[in-house]
Design a protein around this motif. Structure first.
Motif, PDB file in Angstrom:
ATOM      1  N   THR A 171       0.831  -1.192   0.000  1.00 40.49           N
ATOM      2  CA  THR A 171       0.000   0.000   0.000  1.00 40.49           C
ATOM      3  C   THR A 171       0.872   1.251   0.000  1.00 40.49           C
ATOM      4  N   ALA A 172       0.227   2.409   0.080  1.00 43.15           N
ATOM      5  CA  ALA A 172       0.946   3.682   0.053  1.00 43.15           C
ATOM      6  C   ALA A 172       1.816   3.890   1.280  1.00 43.15           C
ATOM      7  N   THR A 173       1.581   3.142   2.352  1.00 43.06           N
ATOM      8  CA  THR A 173       2.369   3.303   3.578  1.00 43.06           C
ATOM      9  C   THR A 173       3.584   2.389   3.621  1.00 43.06           C
ATOM     10  N   ASN A 174       3.857   1.659   2.557  1.00 38.10           N
ATOM     11  CA  ASN A 174       5.005   0.752   2.515  1.00 38.10           C
ATOM     12  C   ASN A 174       6.280   1.487   2.879  1.00 38.10           C
ATOM     13  N   GLY A 175       7.098   0.859   3.731  1.00 43.13           N
ATOM     14  CA  GLY A 175       8.371   1.430   4.146  1.00 43.13           C
ATOM     15  C   GLY A 175       8.303   2.329   5.357  1.00 43.13           C
ATOM     16  N   THR A 176       7.111   2.629   5.847  1.00 41.04           N
ATOM     17  CA  THR A 176       6.983   3.472   7.036  1.00 41.04           C
ATOM     18  C   THR A 176       7.555   2.759   8.254  1.00 41.04           C
ATOM     19  N   LEU A 177       8.335   3.473   9.050  1.00 40.57           N
ATOM     20  CA  LEU A 177       8.877   2.955  10.303  1.00 40.57           C
ATOM     21  C   LEU A 177       8.071   3.497  11.468  1.00 40.57           C
ATOM     22  N   TYR A 178       7.824   2.627  12.450  1.00 33.42           N
ATOM     23  CA  TYR A 178       7.108   3.001  13.666  1.00 33.42           C
ATOM     24  C   TYR A 178       7.958   2.618  14.873  1.00 33.42           C
ATOM     25  N   LEU A 179       7.973   3.483  15.864  1.00 32.36           N
ATOM     26  CA  LEU A 179       8.709   3.199  17.092  1.00 32.36           C
ATOM     27  C   LEU A 179       7.868   3.620  18.296  1.00 32.36           C
ATOM     28  N   THR A 180       7.654   2.671  19.212  1.00 31.57           N
ATOM     29  CA  THR A 180       6.930   2.955  20.448  1.00 31.57           C
ATOM     30  C   THR A 180       7.914   2.983  21.617  1.00 31.57           C
ATOM     31  N   SER A 181       7.533   3.664  22.683  1.00 34.58           N
ATOM     32  CA  SER A 181       8.355   3.688  23.900  1.00 34.58           C
ATOM     33  C   SER A 181       7.459   4.012  25.080  1.00 34.58           C
ATOM     34  N   LYS A 182       8.063   4.089  26.253  1.00 40.87           N
ATOM     35  CA  LYS A 182       7.361   4.411  27.481  1.00 40.87           C
ATOM     36  C   LYS A 182       8.340   5.097  28.429  1.00 40.87           C
ATOM     37  N   PRO A 183       7.856   5.708  29.516  1.00 35.61           N
ATOM     38  CA  PRO A 183       8.782   6.332  30.472  1.00 35.61           C
ATOM     39  C   PRO A 183       9.707   5.308  31.127  1.00 35.61           C
ATOM     40  N   ALA A 184      10.843   5.810  31.590  1.00 34.77           N
ATOM     41  CA  ALA A 184      11.811   4.951  32.263  1.00 34.77           C
ATOM     42  C   ALA A 184      11.192   4.297  33.491  1.00 34.77           C
ATOM     43  N   TYR A 185      11.736   3.131  33.861  1.00 29.52           N
ATOM     44  CA  TYR A 185      11.080   2.326  34.899  1.00 29.52           C
ATOM     45  C   TYR A 185      11.104   2.979  36.270  1.00 29.52           C
ATOM     46  N   TRP A 186      11.969   3.989  36.485  1.00 29.08           N
ATOM     47  CA  TRP A 186      12.001   4.643  37.790  1.00 29.08           C
ATOM     48  C   TRP A 186      11.052   5.839  37.865  1.00 29.08           C
ATOM     49  N   ILE A 187      10.340   6.149  36.775  1.00 28.41           N
ATOM     50  CA  ILE A 187       9.414   7.283  36.756  1.00 28.41           C
ATOM     51  C   ILE A 187       8.099   6.867  37.417  1.00 28.41           C
ATOM     52  N   PRO A 188       7.612   7.626  38.405  1.00 32.23           N
ATOM     53  CA  PRO A 188       6.382   7.232  39.095  1.00 32.23           C
ATOM     54  C   PRO A 188       5.144   7.362  38.203  1.00 32.23           C
ATOM     55  N   MET A 189       4.118   6.589  38.523  1.00 31.55           N
ATOM     56  CA  MET A 189       2.832   6.677  37.828  1.00 31.55           C
ATOM     57  C   MET A 189       2.222   8.075  38.065  1.00 31.55           C
ATOM     58  N   PRO A 190       1.308   8.490  37.126  1.00 36.63           N
ATOM     59  CA  PRO A 190       0.806   7.787  35.935  1.00 36.63           C
ATOM     60  C   PRO A 190       1.742   7.965  34.752  1.00 36.63           C
TER      61      PRO A 190
ATOM     62  N   SER B 237       8.362   7.484  10.982  1.00 34.22           N
ATOM     63  CA  SER B 237       9.300   7.984   9.990  1.00 34.22           C
ATOM     64  C   SER B 237       8.919   7.475   8.607  1.00 34.22           C
ATOM     65  N   ILE B 238       8.973   8.360   7.595  1.00 33.48           N
ATOM     66  CA  ILE B 238       8.682   7.950   6.213  1.00 33.48           C
ATOM     67  C   ILE B 238       9.923   8.058   5.333  1.00 33.48           C
ATOM     68  N   ASP B 239      11.092   8.326   5.933  1.00 33.60           N
ATOM     69  CA  ASP B 239      12.318   8.463   5.138  1.00 33.60           C
ATOM     70  C   ASP B 239      13.431   7.550   5.655  1.00 33.60           C
ATOM     71  N   GLY B 240      13.044   6.351   6.062  1.00 30.83           N
ATOM     72  CA  GLY B 240      14.039   5.371   6.474  1.00 30.83           C
ATOM     73  C   GLY B 240      14.709   5.678   7.794  1.00 30.83           C
ATOM     74  N   GLY B 241      14.022   6.457   8.651  1.00 31.36           N
ATOM     75  CA  GLY B 241      14.545   6.735   9.979  1.00 31.36           C
ATOM     76  C   GLY B 241      15.404   7.976  10.084  1.00 31.36           C
ATOM     77  N   GLN B 242      15.537   8.756   9.002  1.00 33.20           N
ATOM     78  CA  GLN B 242      16.349   9.964   9.078  1.00 33.20           C
ATOM     79  C   GLN B 242      15.643  11.065   9.859  1.00 33.20           C
ATOM     80  N   THR B 243      14.341  11.197   9.685  1.00 38.02           N
ATOM     81  CA  THR B 243      13.551  12.169  10.446  1.00 38.02           C
ATOM     82  C   THR B 243      12.313  11.473  10.992  1.00 38.02           C
ATOM     83  N   TRP B 244      11.790  12.040  12.094  1.00 41.32           N
ATOM     84  CA  TRP B 244      10.666  11.421  12.798  1.00 41.32           C
ATOM     85  C   TRP B 244       9.638  12.479  13.165  1.00 41.32           C
TER      86      TRP B 244
END
Length: 532
Positions: free
Chosen positions: A164-183, A191-198
């Motif tokens: 489809t038109a989204t072929n090659g799109t990069l996705y990256l998920t993350s979360k706060p560091a484990y020592w950061i208190p809730m919530p 990224s649509i340019d191979g990870g050069q910009t996000w």
């Protein structure tokens, strides 16, 4: 993020093992420490397998990300690459890989330090099967984005391989560091340019589908589908939304700009023993956009089991949880370290760490690596397949962070899996390739190895007092924490001296854990038994 292993320095032997007759072959030929490996198989050349993992480098001693490649299906492995640091005092962790259908390998990792917190998430790529890597670029800056949350922990990476038109799109998920208190909340960048910009980050959860204030580490597990959708599973417990805890599925056809949301698992069975590694994984059939599977660890009959929920309509509706491990229910045997993969033919592979061959119940037992195959998208699973050639005795190193995940990929009905275990007395990375789904004829190869420093506790079991021998760690490890088996802190003590008596007479009989830390938040844990 794993900072506990900056001092591991010794060489260990490397072995090649077959189920019928083990044979030793030195594969790594160097100094390694190893943790949390990630594996991908090149779709343009299935004999090209790439493994990335956390490993120690010297001068200074710190954790780096190392990669190794095989071009003969895992029988032999080349020299390792070390991915760069961005400050002399920073260490790396949490490697993830995604491979495009043209053979380009993308790899993300953390490079950071604490006190003061600094660093970020970086991405690189390889176009030659993992032999060499491009100069990494920064995806996240821990100091300038969502300030105070250190939102760089557990970055998972995915690439769109659809037509489809989204072929090659990069996705990256993350979360706060484990020592950061809730919530806390999970994050997404694109990224649509191979990870050069996000793109700027966005929260994955939203109104009516919030993580809520009670989950400290809301990890997002992501995948992409054959019709170009981004799918993300994440946990939730928000009483204004539901009286039950849940896993939600967030789905986007707009590169994460907008999402639709669906219940994935309602009231998931939780694991109360925090020693078990209870990460979860979302995978999609690469040739059928309707088929997805979510695997996790959950309690059944008071023991952690491997559970799978599947969808046949693109994630709108999900099956009830199916138990994957086929040992006797109610035996108290615990399973963890789950991973999953679809083959291009639609078969589903699930792998995990299994203690069915141990003599007792609970986390502190010997273990193997097992697998199961499903040919009906997770409705039923094959008889379980033992992948490891050795039942490995429990070692206290498995109480440390850095042992939270294994990795696998099913290619042309061939199982490829990689994990860490301690069969040699060290924490090592092992690879298995099974050319059939019976597990017979599997080759188990030790890819890398390293000895971990530790400390002694005497006497153990203890009654009135115990002392700690810190010779392997050094005097800088002078902060002690004593916790019970549920993780409750019972005693903290600063400036603990070598072999200083610690009074434990007030503790009830049972199992406890002693953690020694330094002022850079590196720490090591040992089990303490109290007898009365």
């Amino acid at each position: 993020m794993k900072k506990e292993f900056l001092l591991a320095i010794l060489i260990a032997s490397v072995c090649f093992m077959a189920h019928s007759q083990p044979t030793n072959i030195n594969v790594s030929q160097g100094i390694y420490f190893d943790g949390e490996p990630y594996l991908v198989v090149n779709p343009t050349n299935p004999q090209n397998i790439i493994v990335a993992y956390m490993g120690v480098t010297l001068s200074p001693a710190r954790v780096s990300i190392k990669t190794k490649s095989s071009f003969d299906g895992g029988l032999t492995w080349g020299n390792y690459n070390v991915l760069p640091h961005f400050s002399y005092t920073w260490g790396s962790a949490d490697v993830s890989m995604a491979i495009k259908n043209d053979g380009t390998i993308y790899l993300s990792y953390i490079d950071f330090r604490t006190n003061p917190d600094s660093g970020g998430i970086y991405i690189t790529h390889s176009s030659d099967g993992g032999i060499s890597w491009a100069t990494p670029t920064q995806v996240w800056n821990a100091n300038t984005e969502d300030i105070g949350k250190d939102p760089i922990d557990r970055p998972w990476l995915a690439v769109d391989n659809s037509s489809t038109a989204t072929n090659g799109t990069l996705y990256l998920t993350s979360k706060p560091a484990y020592w950061i208190p809730m919530p806390n909340r999970p994050y997404l960048k694109t990224s649509i340019d191979g990870g050069q910009t996000w793109t700027p980050y966005r929260y994955i959860d939203t109104v009516n589908y919030l993580v809520g204030p009670y989950i400290a580490q809301p990890m997002a597990a992501l995948t992409t589908t054959a019709d170009g959708a981004l799918c993300i599973a994440y946990p939730s417990y928000e009483t204004s939304q539901s009286v039950y805890g849940k896993f939600f599925l967030a789905k986007s056809y707009s590169r994460g700009a907008t999402f639709s949301y669906h219940d994935l698992v309602v009231n998931p069975p939780t694991v109360t023993d925090t020693n078990f590694k209870v990460g979860y994984r979302l995978v999609a059939n690469p040739n059928d956009a309707n088929q997805l599977c979510f695997v996790a660890i959950g309690n059944q009959s008071n023991a952690p089991n491997v559970l799978a929920a599947s969808s046949n309509d693109g994630g709108n509706n999900w099956s009830n949880l199916v138990r994957v491990n086929d040992d006797a229910l109610g035996n108290g045997i615990g399973h963890d370290l789950v991973w999953a993969s679809y083959d291009n033919n639609g078969k589903l592979l699930v792998t995990w760490r299994d203690r069915r061959n141990a003599s007792g119940a609970g986390y502190f037992q010997s273990s193997d690596i097992y697998a199961a195959i499903s040919s009906d998208n997770g409705a039923t699973f094959s008889p379980n397949i033992r992948l490891s050639s050795t039942t490995v005795a429990f070692d206290s190193v498995l109480l440390q962070k850095g042992n939270d995940f294994m990795s696998c990929q099913l290619v042309h009905d061939s199982i490829n899996a990689v994990w860490g275990d301690v069969r040699t007395g060290h924490l090592n990375i092992f690879f298995v390739k099974s050319k059939d789904t019976s597990g017979q004829g599997s080759n188990v190869i030790e890819v890398a190895s390293e000895t971990l420093p530790t400390f002694g506790i005497y006497p153990n079991p203890a009654k009135e007092n115990f002392v700690m021998d810190k010779n392997d760690l050094g005097n800088e490890f002078d902060q002690m924490e004593l916790t019970d088996a549920l993780g409750n802190t019972l005693l903290t003590k600063l400036n603990v001296q070598q072999k200083e008596p610690i009074n434990c007479s007030h503790l009830a009989q049972g199992t406890y854990f002693v953690t020694l830390s330094d002022h850079q938040n590196h720490h090591f844990t040992q089990r303490l038994l109290i007898e009365k």
